[in-house]
Write a protein that holds these residues in place. Structure first.
Motif, PDB file in Angstrom:
ATOM      1  N   VAL A 129       0.734  -1.073   0.006  1.00 29.39           N
ATOM      2  CA  VAL A 129      -0.031   0.018  -0.158  1.00 29.39           C
ATOM      3  C   VAL A 129       0.738   1.433  -0.046  1.00 29.39           C
ATOM      4  O   VAL A 129       0.828   2.195  -1.318  1.00 29.39           O
ATOM      5  N   ARG A 130       1.185   1.327   0.860  1.00 27.96           N
ATOM      6  CA  ARG A 130       2.622   2.500   0.404  1.00 27.96           C
ATOM      7  C   ARG A 130       3.266   2.867  -0.912  1.00 27.96           C
ATOM      8  O   ARG A 130       3.546   3.685  -1.012  1.00 27.96           O
ATOM      9  N   TYR A 131       3.873   1.409  -1.229  1.00 27.33           N
ATOM     10  CA  TYR A 131       4.913   1.810  -2.122  1.00 27.33           C
ATOM     11  C   TYR A 131       3.729   1.952  -3.494  1.00 27.33           C
ATOM     12  O   TYR A 131       4.272   2.792  -4.450  1.00 27.33           O
ATOM     13  N   TRP A 132       2.034   1.708  -3.603  1.00 27.82           N
ATOM     14  CA  TRP A 132       1.340   1.726  -4.344  1.00 27.82           C
ATOM     15  C   TRP A 132       0.900   3.481  -3.938  1.00 27.82           C
ATOM     16  O   TRP A 132       0.714   3.804  -5.298  1.00 27.82           O
ATOM     17  N   LEU A 133       0.866   3.472  -3.050  1.00 25.78           N
ATOM     18  CA  LEU A 133       0.445   5.486  -2.831  1.00 25.78           C
ATOM     19  C   LEU A 133       2.369   6.262  -3.405  1.00 25.78           C
ATOM     20  O   LEU A 133       1.767   7.460  -3.797  1.00 25.78           O
ATOM     21  N   VAL A 134       3.385   5.894  -3.627  1.00 31.46           N
ATOM     22  CA  VAL A 134       4.446   6.323  -4.005  1.00 31.46           C
ATOM     23  C   VAL A 134       5.032   6.781  -5.548  1.00 31.46           C
ATOM     24  O   VAL A 134       4.545   7.686  -5.735  1.00 31.46           O
ATOM     25  N   ALA A 135       3.701   4.932  -5.984  1.00 30.68           N
ATOM     26  CA  ALA A 135       3.362   4.966  -7.114  1.00 30.68           C
ATOM     27  C   ALA A 135       2.525   5.893  -7.874  1.00 30.68           C
ATOM     28  O   ALA A 135       2.545   6.397  -9.274  1.00 30.68           O
ATOM     29  N   GLN A 136       1.879   6.667  -7.398  1.00 27.47           N
ATOM     30  CA  GLN A 136       0.981   7.597  -7.623  1.00 27.47           C
ATOM     31  C   GLN A 136       1.431   8.518  -7.863  1.00 27.47           C
ATOM     32  O   GLN A 136       0.936   9.531  -8.884  1.00 27.47           O
ATOM     33  N   THR A 137       2.067   8.947  -6.875  1.00 29.16           N
ATOM     34  CA  THR A 137       3.276  10.023  -7.481  1.00 29.16           C
ATOM     35  C   THR A 137       3.897  10.209  -7.948  1.00 29.16           C
ATOM     36  O   THR A 137       3.999  11.713  -8.343  1.00 29.16           O
ATOM     37  N   ALA A 138       4.561   9.126  -8.171  1.00 29.48           N
ATOM     38  CA  ALA A 138       5.711   9.243  -9.858  1.00 29.48           C
ATOM     39  C   ALA A 138       5.420   8.770 -10.523  1.00 29.48           C
ATOM     40  O   ALA A 138       5.949   9.548 -11.666  1.00 29.48           O
ATOM     41  N   LEU A 139       3.959   9.006 -10.691  1.00 28.05           N
ATOM     42  CA  LEU A 139       3.725   8.448 -12.496  1.00 28.05           C
ATOM     43  C   LEU A 139       2.982  10.110 -13.257  1.00 28.05           C
ATOM     44  O   LEU A 139       2.409  10.260 -12.338  1.00 28.05           O
TER      45      LEU A 139
END
Length: 141
Positions: A129-139
């Motif tokens: 979940v933490r990585y998914w949230l990071v990915a949302q900001t990176a993409l």
């Protein structure tokens, strides 16, 4: 002379290794590594999420294992986070991604002899979940 093309698979291996090491007591921010990787390779989002989650979960399980095999030199009443583990059990490890205390949660879960499978699953869910949230900001959107 031309430079060789970069193979993103090498970056995935590095991301996985860095995520593993960042989940142990060694310092490191795997979120920043994932963010940087996804800025360069946004088409590999699912592979990067999987590699980061697996690497970070394996690192957390190494901490769990270290706690499991530490000698019982401390009385249970003084163990940090004991009340949280008594109330919530291995689900506390949903927060194993938190800086500083996350590593302690993993070690404490091992020291308390909590079963490895629920610990591993809760760690993986929280870290994903933490990585998914990071990915949302990176993409790019």
């Amino acid at each position: 002379m031309t430079l060789p093309e970069f193979d993103p698979a090498y970056g995935l291996w590095g991301l996985g290794l860095y995520s593993l090491l960042a989940a142990t007591l060694l310092p490191g921010g795997s979120e920043l590594a994932l963010y940087a990787f996804l800025r360069q390779e946004p088409n590999l989002v699912f592979a990067a999420l999987g590699v980061s989650t697996v690497g970070n979960t394996l690192g957390g399980m190494l901490s769990w294992w270290a706690g499991r095999y530490l000698p019982r030199w401390q009385k249970l009443e003084r163990l940090p986070y004991l009340a949280a583990f008594q109330r919530w059990g291995s689900s506390v490890l949903l927060l194993s991604w938190l800086p500083l205390v996350g590593d302690a949660f993993c070690v404490a879960a091992g020291w308390l002899r909590l079963h490895w499978l629920p610990c591993c699953l809760f760690m993986a869910i929280g870290k994903f979940v933490r990585y998914w949230l990071v990915a949302q900001t990176a993409l790019p959107h």
